[in-house]
Design a protein around this motif. Structure first.
Motif, PDB file in Angstrom:
ATOM      1  N   GLU A   1       4.554 -33.782  41.122  1.00 18.36           N
ATOM      2  CA  GLU A   1       4.791 -33.870  39.677  1.00 18.36           C
ATOM      3  C   GLU A   1       4.788 -32.482  39.040  1.00 18.36           C
ATOM      4  O   GLU A   1       5.610 -32.172  38.187  1.00 18.36           O
ATOM      5  N   LEU A   2       3.837 -31.638  39.444  1.00 18.18           N
ATOM      6  CA  LEU A   2       3.740 -30.290  38.870  1.00 18.18           C
ATOM      7  C   LEU A   2       4.938 -29.434  39.242  1.00 18.18           C
ATOM      8  O   LEU A   2       5.381 -28.590  38.451  1.00 18.18           O
ATOM      9  N   ALA A   3       5.468 -29.632  40.443  1.00 20.64           N
ATOM     10  CA  ALA A   3       6.624 -28.857  40.887  1.00 20.64           C
ATOM     11  C   ALA A   3       7.806 -29.064  39.944  1.00 20.64           C
ATOM     12  O   ALA A   3       8.584 -28.133  39.697  1.00 20.64           O
ATOM     13  N   GLU A   4       7.912 -30.264  39.390  1.00 26.96           N
ATOM     14  CA  GLU A   4       8.995 -30.539  38.438  1.00 26.96           C
ATOM     15  C   GLU A   4       8.832 -29.728  37.153  1.00 26.96           C
ATOM     16  O   GLU A   4       9.797 -29.498  36.437  1.00 26.96           O
ATOM     17  N   LEU A   5       7.607 -29.296  36.872  1.00 26.39           N
ATOM     18  CA  LEU A   5       7.347 -28.444  35.706  1.00 26.39           C
ATOM     19  C   LEU A   5       7.386 -26.964  36.078  1.00 26.39           C
ATOM     20  O   LEU A   5       7.166 -26.105  35.220  1.00 26.39           O
ATOM     21  N   GLY A   6       7.589 -26.686  37.366  1.00 24.00           N
ATOM     22  CA  GLY A   6       7.599 -25.302  37.830  1.00 24.00           C
ATOM     23  C   GLY A   6       6.217 -24.721  37.988  1.00 24.00           C
ATOM     24  O   GLY A   6       6.045 -23.502  37.965  1.00 24.00           O
ATOM     25  N   LEU A   7       5.205 -25.581  38.142  1.00 25.54           N
ATOM     26  CA  LEU A   7       3.816 -25.131  38.267  1.00 25.54           C
ATOM     27  C   LEU A   7       3.288 -25.372  39.676  1.00 25.54           C
ATOM     28  O   LEU A   7       3.612 -26.390  40.292  1.00 25.54           O
ATOM     29  N   THR A   8       2.450 -24.456  40.138  1.00 24.44           N
ATOM     30  CA  THR A   8       1.698 -24.702  41.357  1.00 24.44           C
ATOM     31  C   THR A   8       0.393 -25.389  40.969  1.00 24.44           C
ATOM     32  O   THR A   8       0.010 -25.412  39.793  1.00 24.44           O
ATOM     33  N   TYR A   9      -0.299 -25.901  41.967  1.00 17.07           N
ATOM     34  CA  TYR A   9      -1.581 -26.554  41.732  1.00 17.07           C
ATOM     35  C   TYR A   9      -2.586 -25.558  41.156  1.00 17.07           C
ATOM     36  O   TYR A   9      -3.329 -25.871  40.224  1.00 17.07           O
ATOM     37  N   ALA A  10      -2.595 -24.334  41.692  1.00 13.69           N
ATOM     38  CA  ALA A  10      -3.521 -23.296  41.212  1.00 13.69           C
ATOM     39  C   ALA A  10      -3.218 -22.922  39.762  1.00 13.69           C
ATOM     40  O   ALA A  10      -4.134 -22.743  38.955  1.00 13.69           O
ATOM     41  N   GLU A  11      -1.943 -22.821  39.421  1.00 14.98           N
ATOM     42  CA  GLU A  11      -1.571 -22.497  38.037  1.00 14.98           C
ATOM     43  C   GLU A  11      -2.022 -23.604  37.085  1.00 14.98           C
ATOM     44  O   GLU A  11      -2.545 -23.335  36.009  1.00 14.98           O
ATOM     45  N   PHE A  12      -1.821 -24.843  37.505  1.00 19.20           N
ATOM     46  CA  PHE A  12      -2.253 -25.977  36.702  1.00 19.20           C
ATOM     47  C   PHE A  12      -3.771 -25.955  36.510  1.00 19.20           C
ATOM     48  O   PHE A  12      -4.270 -26.184  35.409  1.00 19.20           O
ATOM     49  N   ASP A  13      -4.511 -25.658  37.581  1.00 18.36           N
ATOM     50  CA  ASP A  13      -5.967 -25.582  37.485  1.00 18.36           C
ATOM     51  C   ASP A  13      -6.398 -24.549  36.450  1.00 18.36           C
ATOM     52  O   ASP A  13      -7.313 -24.790  35.660  1.00 18.36           O
ATOM     53  N   VAL A  14      -5.752 -23.387  36.451  1.00 17.45           N
ATOM     54  CA  VAL A  14      -6.097 -22.340  35.489  1.00 17.45           C
ATOM     55  C   VAL A  14      -5.772 -22.802  34.067  1.00 17.45           C
ATOM     56  O   VAL A  14      -6.590 -22.640  33.152  1.00 17.45           O
ATOM     57  N   LEU A  15      -4.606 -23.389  33.875  1.00 24.55           N
ATOM     58  CA  LEU A  15      -4.239 -23.881  32.540  1.00 24.55           C
ATOM     59  C   LEU A  15      -5.244 -24.928  32.052  1.00 24.55           C
ATOM     60  O   LEU A  15      -5.648 -24.910  30.882  1.00 24.55           O
ATOM     61  N   MET A  16      -5.661 -25.821  32.935  1.00 31.56           N
ATOM     62  CA  MET A  16      -6.616 -26.859  32.542  1.00 31.56           C
ATOM     63  C   MET A  16      -7.989 -26.256  32.241  1.00 31.56           C
ATOM     64  O   MET A  16      -8.662 -26.691  31.304  1.00 31.56           O
ATOM     65  N   ALA A  17      -8.411 -25.267  33.020  1.00 31.98           N
ATOM     66  CA  ALA A  17      -9.706 -24.625  32.767  1.00 31.98           C
ATOM     67  C   ALA A  17      -9.703 -23.956  31.399  1.00 31.98           C
ATOM     68  O   ALA A  17     -10.677 -24.065  30.642  1.00 31.98           O
ATOM     69  N   LEU A  18      -8.612 -23.292  31.067  1.00 37.00           N
ATOM     70  CA  LEU A  18      -8.517 -22.645  29.753  1.00 37.00           C
ATOM     71  C   LEU A  18      -8.462 -23.682  28.637  1.00 37.00           C
ATOM     72  O   LEU A  18      -9.040 -23.498  27.572  1.00 37.00           O
ATOM     73  N   ARG A  19      -7.779 -24.781  28.887  1.00 30.52           N
ATOM     74  CA  ARG A  19      -7.686 -25.856  27.894  1.00 30.52           C
ATOM     75  C   ARG A  19      -9.064 -26.464  27.617  1.00 30.52           C
ATOM     76  O   ARG A  19      -9.391 -26.821  26.499  1.00 30.52           O
ATOM     77  N   ARG A  20      -9.891 -26.571  28.680  1.00 33.14           N
ATOM     78  CA  ARG A  20     -11.239 -27.161  28.555  1.00 33.14           C
ATOM     79  C   ARG A  20     -12.266 -26.191  28.000  1.00 33.14           C
ATOM     80  O   ARG A  20     -13.342 -26.617  27.565  1.00 33.14           O
ATOM     81  N   ALA A  21     -11.982 -24.911  28.066  1.00 32.52           N
ATOM     82  CA  ALA A  21     -12.962 -23.899  27.659  1.00 32.52           C
ATOM     83  C   ALA A  21     -13.380 -24.122  26.209  1.00 32.52           C
ATOM     84  O   ALA A  21     -12.593 -24.550  25.366  1.00 32.52           O
ATOM     85  N   ALA A  22     -14.623 -23.799  25.951  1.00 37.29           N
ATOM     86  CA  ALA A  22     -15.142 -23.925  24.587  1.00 37.29           C
ATOM     87  C   ALA A  22     -14.373 -22.987  23.655  1.00 37.29           C
ATOM     88  O   ALA A  22     -13.921 -21.926  24.082  1.00 37.29           O
ATOM     89  N   PRO A  23     -14.211 -23.395  22.397  1.00 41.57           N
ATOM     90  CA  PRO A  23     -13.522 -22.513  21.455  1.00 41.57           C
ATOM     91  C   PRO A  23     -14.150 -21.128  21.473  1.00 41.57           C
ATOM     92  O   PRO A  23     -15.367 -21.023  21.591  1.00 41.57           O
ATOM     93  N   PRO A  24     -13.374 -20.109  21.465  1.00 38.53           N
ATOM     94  CA  PRO A  24     -11.949 -20.009  21.142  1.00 38.53           C
ATOM     95  C   PRO A  24     -11.012 -20.205  22.336  1.00 38.53           C
ATOM     96  O   PRO A  24      -9.920 -19.651  22.376  1.00 38.53           O
ATOM     97  N   HIS A  25     -11.405 -21.009  23.317  1.00 37.65           N
ATOM     98  CA  HIS A  25     -10.563 -21.380  24.455  1.00 37.65           C
ATOM     99  C   HIS A  25     -10.070 -20.169  25.240  1.00 37.65           C
ATOM    100  O   HIS A  25      -8.883 -20.010  25.482  1.00 37.65           O
ATOM    101  N   ARG A  26     -11.002 -19.328  25.605  1.00 42.48           N
ATOM    102  CA  ARG A  26     -10.656 -18.181  26.426  1.00 42.48           C
ATOM    103  C   ARG A  26     -11.749 -17.970  27.457  1.00 42.48           C
ATOM    104  O   ARG A  26     -12.884 -18.401  27.277  1.00 42.48           O
TER     105      ARG A  26
END
Length: 168
Positions: A46-71
């Protein structure tokens, strides 16, 4: 219940005289590994269809979950995602080039930088989350929700005491 590929191994283990408790433990580990592989393969497709690797997705999700200011700092990402510093650096370079993350100076520590999602990165993270959800739904299709719930609860019960142990 229909036998699976692990049951064939179980028969061989019994022939070697392994104890029933060891066989049960081996079955648990093999079935967990098999489940992980099935979920991971579906998510990666599914991620390949978005042009993402599993590792890239993991990083995006970690940043999304991070406490504000989300960094987060790259070192925090590396530790939290079990990636080497070189591995996280490569992933961050790809995500930065794609416009999904940006880095900014850390005013409190000149040796480190903050990483945060861009607006484009937030949109891709949401699309990745939807894609991941589709994959999990696809893998569990046809399995009653109660069965999935019981399995998840049983695995929590098994994992809790294991999580307290430290291995080298």
């Amino acid at each position: 219940m229909k036998p699976d590929e692990i049951d064939a191994l179980t028969a061989l283990w019994k022939e070697t005289g392994m104890s029933s408790s060891l066989i049960a433990t081996l079955e648990l580990g093999k079935r967990i590994s098999r489940l992980h592989l099935l979920f991971e393969q579906a998510v990666k497709a599914e991620l390949a269809e978005l042009g993402l690797t599993y590792a890239e997705f993991d990083v995006l999700m970690a940043l999304r979950r991070a406490a504000p200011p989300h960094r987060m700092k790259p070192s925090e990402l590396s530790k939290g995602l079990l990636l080497t510093s070189g591995g996280i650096s490569n992933v961050l370079q790809r995500l930065t080039a794609a416009g999904y993350v940006e880095r900014e100076a850390n005013q409190g520590d000149a040796r480190s930088r903050w990483v945060q999602l861009t607006d484009k990165g937030r949109r891709v993270a949401e699309a990745g989350l939807e894609a991941s959800s589709r994959a999990y739904t696809e893998v569990t299709a046809g399995i009653p929700e109660e069965t999935v719930r019981r399995a998840a609860d049983a695995l929590r019960e098994v994992l809790a005491p294991m999580s307290r142990r430290r291995y080298r």
